[in-house]
Write a protein that holds these residues in place. Sequence first.
Motif, mmCIF file in Angstrom:
data_model
loop_
_atom_site.group_PDB
_atom_site.id
_atom_site.type_symbol
_atom_site.label_atom_id
_atom_site.label_comp_id
_atom_site.label_asym_id
_atom_site.label_seq_id
_atom_site.Cartn_x
_atom_site.Cartn_y
_atom_site.Cartn_z
ATOM 1 N N VAL A 26 0.846 -1.197 0.000
ATOM 2 C CA VAL A 26 0.000 0.000 0.000
ATOM 3 C C VAL A 26 0.885 1.252 0.000
ATOM 4 N N ARG A 27 0.793 2.007 -1.083
ATOM 5 C CA ARG A 27 1.578 3.244 -1.193
ATOM 6 C C ARG A 27 0.755 4.454 -0.770
ATOM 7 N N HIS A 28 -0.512 4.483 -1.182
ATOM 8 C CA HIS A 28 -1.409 5.572 -0.791
ATOM 9 C C HIS A 28 -2.783 4.980 -0.503
ATOM 10 N N SER A 29 -3.518 5.643 0.389
ATOM 11 C CA SER A 29 -4.864 5.197 0.753
ATOM 12 C C SER A 29 -5.796 6.405 0.739
ATOM 13 N N PHE A 30 -6.875 6.317 -0.041
ATOM 14 C CA PHE A 30 -7.792 7.439 -0.187
ATOM 15 C C PHE A 30 -9.239 6.971 -0.037
ATOM 16 N N ALA A 31 -10.064 7.850 0.522
ATOM 17 C CA ALA A 31 -11.502 7.588 0.591
ATOM 18 C C ALA A 31 -12.208 8.068 -0.670
ATOM 19 N N GLY A 32 -11.526 8.886 -1.470
ATOM 20 C CA GLY A 32 -12.113 9.423 -2.690
ATOM 21 C C GLY A 32 -11.894 8.498 -3.880
ATOM 22 N N TYR A 33 -12.986 8.056 -4.508
ATOM 23 C CA TYR A 33 -12.908 7.142 -5.645
ATOM 24 C C TYR A 33 -12.120 7.756 -6.798
ATOM 25 N N GLU A 34 -12.413 9.009 -7.121
ATOM 26 C CA GLU A 34 -11.728 9.660 -8.237
ATOM 27 C C GLU A 34 -10.280 9.977 -7.907
ATOM 28 N N THR A 35 -9.959 10.172 -6.632
ATOM 29 C CA THR A 35 -8.559 10.380 -6.244
ATOM 30 C C THR A 35 -7.750 9.117 -6.506
ATOM 31 N N VAL A 36 -8.324 7.973 -6.158
ATOM 32 C CA VAL A 36 -7.666 6.694 -6.443
ATOM 33 C C VAL A 36 -7.416 6.557 -7.943
ATOM 34 N N ARG A 37 -8.434 6.820 -8.747
ATOM 35 C CA ARG A 37 -8.307 6.664 -10.196
ATOM 36 C C ARG A 37 -7.276 7.623 -10.771
ATOM 37 N N SER A 38 -7.205 8.846 -10.248
ATOM 38 C CA SER A 38 -6.247 9.823 -10.758
ATOM 39 C C SER A 38 -4.812 9.435 -10.417
ATOM 40 N N PHE A 39 -4.593 8.914 -9.210
ATOM 41 C CA PHE A 39 -3.241 8.477 -8.840
ATOM 42 C C PHE A 39 -2.806 7.294 -9.706
ATOM 43 N N VAL A 40 -3.741 6.385 -9.969
ATOM 44 C CA VAL A 40 -3.427 5.260 -10.850
ATOM 45 C C VAL A 40 -3.122 5.769 -12.253
ATOM 46 N N ALA A 41 -3.921 6.698 -12.749
ATOM 47 C CA ALA A 41 -3.727 7.222 -14.099
ATOM 48 C C ALA A 41 -2.359 7.877 -14.273
ATOM 49 N N MET A 42 -1.837 8.470 -13.199
ATOM 50 C CA MET A 42 -0.524 9.114 -13.255
ATOM 51 C C MET A 42 0.618 8.122 -13.077
ATOM 52 N N GLY A 43 0.303 6.841 -12.895
ATOM 53 C CA GLY A 43 1.348 5.829 -12.800
ATOM 54 C C GLY A 43 1.924 5.638 -11.421
ATOM 55 N N HIS A 44 1.214 6.083 -10.384
ATOM 56 C CA HIS A 44 1.728 5.955 -9.019
ATOM 57 C C HIS A 44 1.471 4.570 -8.425
ATOM 58 N N GLY A 45 0.754 3.720 -9.129
ATOM 59 C CA GLY A 45 0.459 2.385 -8.650
ATOM 60 C C GLY A 45 -0.785 1.849 -9.327
ATOM 61 N N TYR A 46 -1.221 0.690 -8.899
ATOM 62 C CA TYR A 46 -2.448 0.087 -9.429
ATOM 63 C C TYR A 46 -3.493 0.073 -8.323
ATOM 64 N N SER A 47 -4.719 -0.265 -8.670
ATOM 65 C CA SER A 47 -5.760 -0.391 -7.665
ATOM 66 C C SER A 47 -6.678 -1.550 -8.015
ATOM 67 N N LEU A 48 -7.534 -1.906 -7.081
ATOM 68 C CA LEU A 48 -8.616 -2.859 -7.313
ATOM 69 C C LEU A 48 -9.930 -2.114 -7.158
ATOM 70 N N LEU A 49 -10.799 -2.256 -8.143
ATOM 71 C CA LEU A 49 -12.106 -1.614 -8.107
ATOM 72 C C LEU A 49 -13.145 -2.584 -8.648
ATOM 73 N N SER A 50 -14.406 -2.224 -8.480
ATOM 74 C CA SER A 50 -15.497 -3.068 -8.977
ATOM 75 C C SER A 50 -16.297 -2.392 -10.073
ATOM 76 N N GLN A 51 -16.382 -1.093 -10.029
ATOM 77 C CA GLN A 51 -17.171 -0.365 -11.009
ATOM 78 C C GLN A 51 -16.300 0.033 -12.195
ATOM 79 N N SER A 52 -16.761 -0.240 -13.395
ATOM 80 C CA SER A 52 -16.063 0.183 -14.606
ATOM 81 C C SER A 52 -16.669 1.498 -15.076
ATOM 82 N N VAL A 53 -15.829 2.506 -15.210
ATOM 83 C CA VAL A 53 -16.283 3.817 -15.670
ATOM 84 C C VAL A 53 -15.427 4.255 -16.850
#
Length: 306
Positions: free
Chosen positions: A225-252
């Motif tokens: 775990v590198r970063h932990s966020f309660a914000g769904y879009e914050t998680v997606r933005s950090f992943v998009a910038m290449g800071h790590g991967y995530s696990l999600l259930s909703q496809s947007v």
Amino acid sequence: MALDFTLVQLRYFQEVARRENMTEAAKHLNVTQSAISTAMAQLERTLGIDLFIRQKNRSVVLSPAGRRFLFEVNPFLESSDALGETAHGLAQSLSGNLTVGVFSPIAPTRLPLIHAEFEKRYPDVRVNYFEADLHELQTAVIAGFCDIALTYTLGLTDRFDSFLIDVVKPHALVSLNHHLGGGAEGPRPIHLSELADEDYIQLDLPFSRQYYDELFRIAGIVPKVRHSFAGYETVRSFVAMGHGYSLLSQSVSSGTYIGSMTVDVPLLDDFPSIDLSMVWPKEVRLSRRARAFSELTREILGPAEQ
């Protein structure tokens, strides 16, 4: 012999029982506390029983007789609502108010579509929304703040009934430039263990976090775990910038607020899926408005016909 109590007294009783506080019940019903107190005293006098046990801190709890009475009152009031709707011709034309709770990550991408179509079909129904995490939604539904809630059933107890909308499978989320992004051909399905050595961007919401932690346990790996966020879009933005991967259930949409892109990567692991459902208190019968909203939601979000 018929007992002389009113529907208003029963509705006041139901609200006090839900909130265990006459002041809070009065605020929610937009009446004075003295009106609630008087109504409860009259109801108890008419029935010849103590419905509540009064506490020193002004809160109340149901007496054993009060619990039994509430069990009978809830379906009775639901039936009276249905009778009222029929009497006003609402079987053909729905009207009135409906409050719907929505799980926060679902709200921005799914809710506008549902609302637009519902408003078109049922223009006389005024819908209000309450956006929150899974735990807050369950609390709000039981407390009566929401008529129904669109939510994942993670952590759901036997106090709820549910109406299945869809079954959702988890996926990994990586940046467009990630080696698993797949390029023009798209991503290939992977086992979660292929990401074990990479940084993990955690979605830290009640019940959601425990679900994803369980997936890692099943896969036999410990996430970095590198970063932990309660914000769904914050998680997606950090992943998009290449800071790590995530696990999600909703496809947007693959786009994010910062303009960078993400990619959903299917997982080959035998992971448990999640039910996306409408939920409401078990002892409450759905109103025609709530059922219409639930059925339309499944029509829009449910699985495509095969």
